[in-house]
Design a protein around this motif. Structure first.
Motif, mmCIF file in Angstrom:
data_model
loop_
_atom_site.group_PDB
_atom_site.id
_atom_site.type_symbol
_atom_site.label_atom_id
_atom_site.label_comp_id
_atom_site.label_asym_id
_atom_site.label_seq_id
_atom_site.Cartn_x
_atom_site.Cartn_y
_atom_site.Cartn_z
ATOM 1 N N ALA A 23 42.943 7.921 4.273
ATOM 2 C CA ALA A 23 43.421 9.385 3.291
ATOM 3 C C ALA A 23 43.358 10.401 4.582
ATOM 4 N N HIS A 24 42.501 10.678 4.546
ATOM 5 C CA HIS A 24 42.293 11.538 5.640
ATOM 6 C C HIS A 24 43.296 11.954 6.733
ATOM 7 N N GLY A 25 43.792 10.225 7.527
ATOM 8 C CA GLY A 25 44.353 10.462 8.431
ATOM 9 C C GLY A 25 46.172 11.636 7.704
ATOM 10 N N LEU A 26 46.309 10.393 6.429
ATOM 11 C CA LEU A 26 47.671 10.954 5.901
ATOM 12 C C LEU A 26 47.496 12.494 5.851
ATOM 13 N N GLU B 88 53.259 7.002 -6.301
ATOM 14 C CA GLU B 88 52.726 6.003 -6.040
ATOM 15 C C GLU B 88 52.588 5.098 -4.826
ATOM 16 N N TYR B 89 52.976 5.407 -3.871
ATOM 17 C CA TYR B 89 52.630 5.639 -2.075
ATOM 18 C C TYR B 89 51.203 6.267 -2.274
ATOM 19 N N LEU B 90 50.813 7.718 -2.308
ATOM 20 C CA LEU B 90 50.240 8.183 -2.506
ATOM 21 C C LEU B 90 49.054 7.693 -2.813
ATOM 22 N N LYS B 91 49.040 6.707 -4.157
ATOM 23 C CA LYS B 91 48.015 6.127 -4.625
ATOM 24 C C LYS B 91 47.099 5.141 -4.014
ATOM 25 N N ARG B 92 47.823 3.985 -3.146
ATOM 26 C CA ARG B 92 47.316 3.204 -2.011
ATOM 27 C C ARG B 92 46.502 3.741 -0.972
ATOM 28 N N PHE B 93 46.213 5.022 -1.140
ATOM 29 C CA PHE B 93 45.495 5.472 -0.853
ATOM 30 C C PHE B 93 44.243 6.204 -0.993
ATOM 31 N N ASN B 94 44.247 6.272 -2.222
ATOM 32 C CA ASN B 94 43.013 6.728 -2.770
ATOM 33 C C ASN B 94 41.590 6.139 -2.200
ATOM 34 N N LYS B 95 40.823 6.850 -2.377
ATOM 35 C CA LYS B 95 39.581 6.222 -1.603
ATOM 36 C C LYS B 95 38.981 5.448 -0.712
ATOM 37 N N THR B 96 40.234 6.034 0.437
ATOM 38 C CA THR B 96 40.567 5.730 1.097
ATOM 39 C C THR B 96 39.956 6.354 2.853
ATOM 40 N N PHE B 97 39.852 5.872 3.525
ATOM 41 C CA PHE B 97 39.625 6.981 5.320
ATOM 42 C C PHE B 97 41.063 7.198 5.752
ATOM 43 N N VAL C 290 60.966 2.995 6.405
ATOM 44 C CA VAL C 290 60.618 2.369 6.795
ATOM 45 C C VAL C 290 59.405 2.897 7.786
ATOM 46 N N PHE C 291 58.914 4.193 7.998
ATOM 47 C CA PHE C 291 58.221 3.711 8.678
ATOM 48 C C PHE C 291 56.873 4.162 8.032
ATOM 49 N N TRP C 292 57.386 4.617 6.619
ATOM 50 C CA TRP C 292 55.404 4.761 5.986
ATOM 51 C C TRP C 292 55.913 3.184 5.280
ATOM 52 N N LYS C 293 56.349 2.818 5.175
ATOM 53 C CA LYS C 293 55.875 1.543 4.278
ATOM 54 C C LYS C 293 55.560 0.824 5.174
ATOM 55 N N SER C 294 55.526 0.671 6.671
ATOM 56 C CA SER C 294 54.935 -0.453 8.384
ATOM 57 C C SER C 294 53.725 0.363 8.320
ATOM 58 N N VAL C 295 53.335 1.469 7.710
ATOM 59 C CA VAL C 295 51.594 2.299 8.593
ATOM 60 C C VAL C 295 50.578 1.881 6.701
ATOM 61 N N SER C 296 50.830 1.388 5.430
ATOM 62 C CA SER C 296 51.364 1.644 4.312
ATOM 63 C C SER C 296 50.553 0.506 3.792
ATOM 64 N N ALA C 297 50.552 -0.912 5.165
ATOM 65 C CA ALA C 297 50.185 -2.083 4.624
ATOM 66 C C ALA C 297 48.834 -2.377 3.551
ATOM 67 N N THR C 298 47.706 -1.744 4.820
ATOM 68 C CA THR C 298 46.580 -2.076 4.452
ATOM 69 C C THR C 298 45.014 -0.783 4.335
ATOM 70 N N PRO C 299 45.701 -0.230 4.069
ATOM 71 C CA PRO C 299 45.129 1.754 4.418
ATOM 72 C C PRO C 299 43.892 0.623 3.693
ATOM 73 N N GLU C 300 42.515 1.722 4.768
ATOM 74 C CA GLU C 300 41.315 1.119 4.043
ATOM 75 C C GLU C 300 40.627 2.148 4.229
#
Length: 251
Positions: free
Chosen positions: A56-59, A45-54, A241-251
């Motif tokens: 995702a490459h950083g992650l 579910e967390y990883l889905k937030r990064f689908n089709k985002t730039f 806590v860390f991953w929640k803070s860095v995934s608020a608005t993945p672009e």
């Protein structure tokens, strides 16, 4: 990786203690890396937030870096080279008879000092009748401690010598060689040894048994009970806590 072999050098007790310090340091690092990996590897579910985002490459870069760092930390723990302050060499040194005898003696003596220690903090413990009772209790507990310590030694070497565990750590070590050296086929693989490919989760599995071994080493060397599960829980919380803070608005 080999464990049950003669030590390449005869270590003093101080060297064993120094090795334990570095083992604990690398063990703590490995726990941190493994727990920081939990969400970006397993939480779909967390990883889905990064689908089709730039992002995702950083992650993916961060995830791979954490995994490689975890592999390196585990391999530092199981480095069997001559001068390594590592688990295999500590195991080899610790199983020498003088060190086994000294460990049993130290833990036996710790129990035998109970009457004296009690008399320092309680006036009634100085009564001769109570002292006699405490001395009988101390002798009984000291004998039980020796028995438990012998069992700890047996459990320690049994855990480290399990074929499936040795094979798994071997796979992690082989992957480490591919990280550290620009090769597709490692020296071990060229020799004809079948090495299982490393999969997500293998590092975590290898660390779980390593943690049991580290806990037993601490008990025998420093008379220290450590609870790796507590460290895992702490780092799991840090990771969440860390991953929640860095995934608020993945672009």
């Amino acid at each position: 990786m080999t464990v049950a072999k003669k030590p390449k050098a005869v270590w003093t007790w101080d060297q064993i203690v120094r090795a334990m310090e570095l083992i604990n340091e690398n063990h703590s690092l490995a726990i941190g890396y493994v727990e920081m990996l939990r969400i970006p590897v397993y939480d779909q579910e967390y990883l889905k937030r990064f689908n089709k985002t730039f992002s995702a490459h950083g992650l993916e870069m961060i995830r791979n870096a954490l995994h490689q760092a975890g592999v390196m930390s585990l391999c530092r723990l199981w480095d069997s080279s001559k001068d390594a302050l590592s688990i295999p060499n500590a195991l080899c040194a610790l199983r020498r008879y003088p060190h086994i005898k000294a460990t049993l003696s130290r833990r036996h003596q710790g129990m035998m000092e109970l009457p004296t220690e009690m008399a320092k903090v309680r006036d009634d413990a100085r009564d001769p009748h109570i002292q006699n009772s405490l001395e009988r209790l101390a002798r009984r507990q000291a004998a039980e401690m020796v028995t438990r310590t012998k069992q700890t030694f047996r459990e320690l070497y049994s855990l480290a010598a399990q074929d499936s565990f040795i094979e798994l750590v071997g796979a992690v070590t082989n992957w480490r060689h591919k990280i550290a050296h620009p090769v597709v086929v490692t020296k071990l693989e060229r020799s004809g040894v079948a090495v299982s490919p490393l999969k997500w989760g293998d590092l975590e599995t290898a660390l779980a048994q390593t943690s049991q071994i580290v806990a037993l080493l601490n008990l025998l060397i420093d008379d220290l009970n450590i609870y790796p599960k507590d460290s895992h829980k702490v780092w799991e919380r840090y990771g969440a806590v860390f991953w929640k803070s860095v995934s608020a608005t993945p672009e």
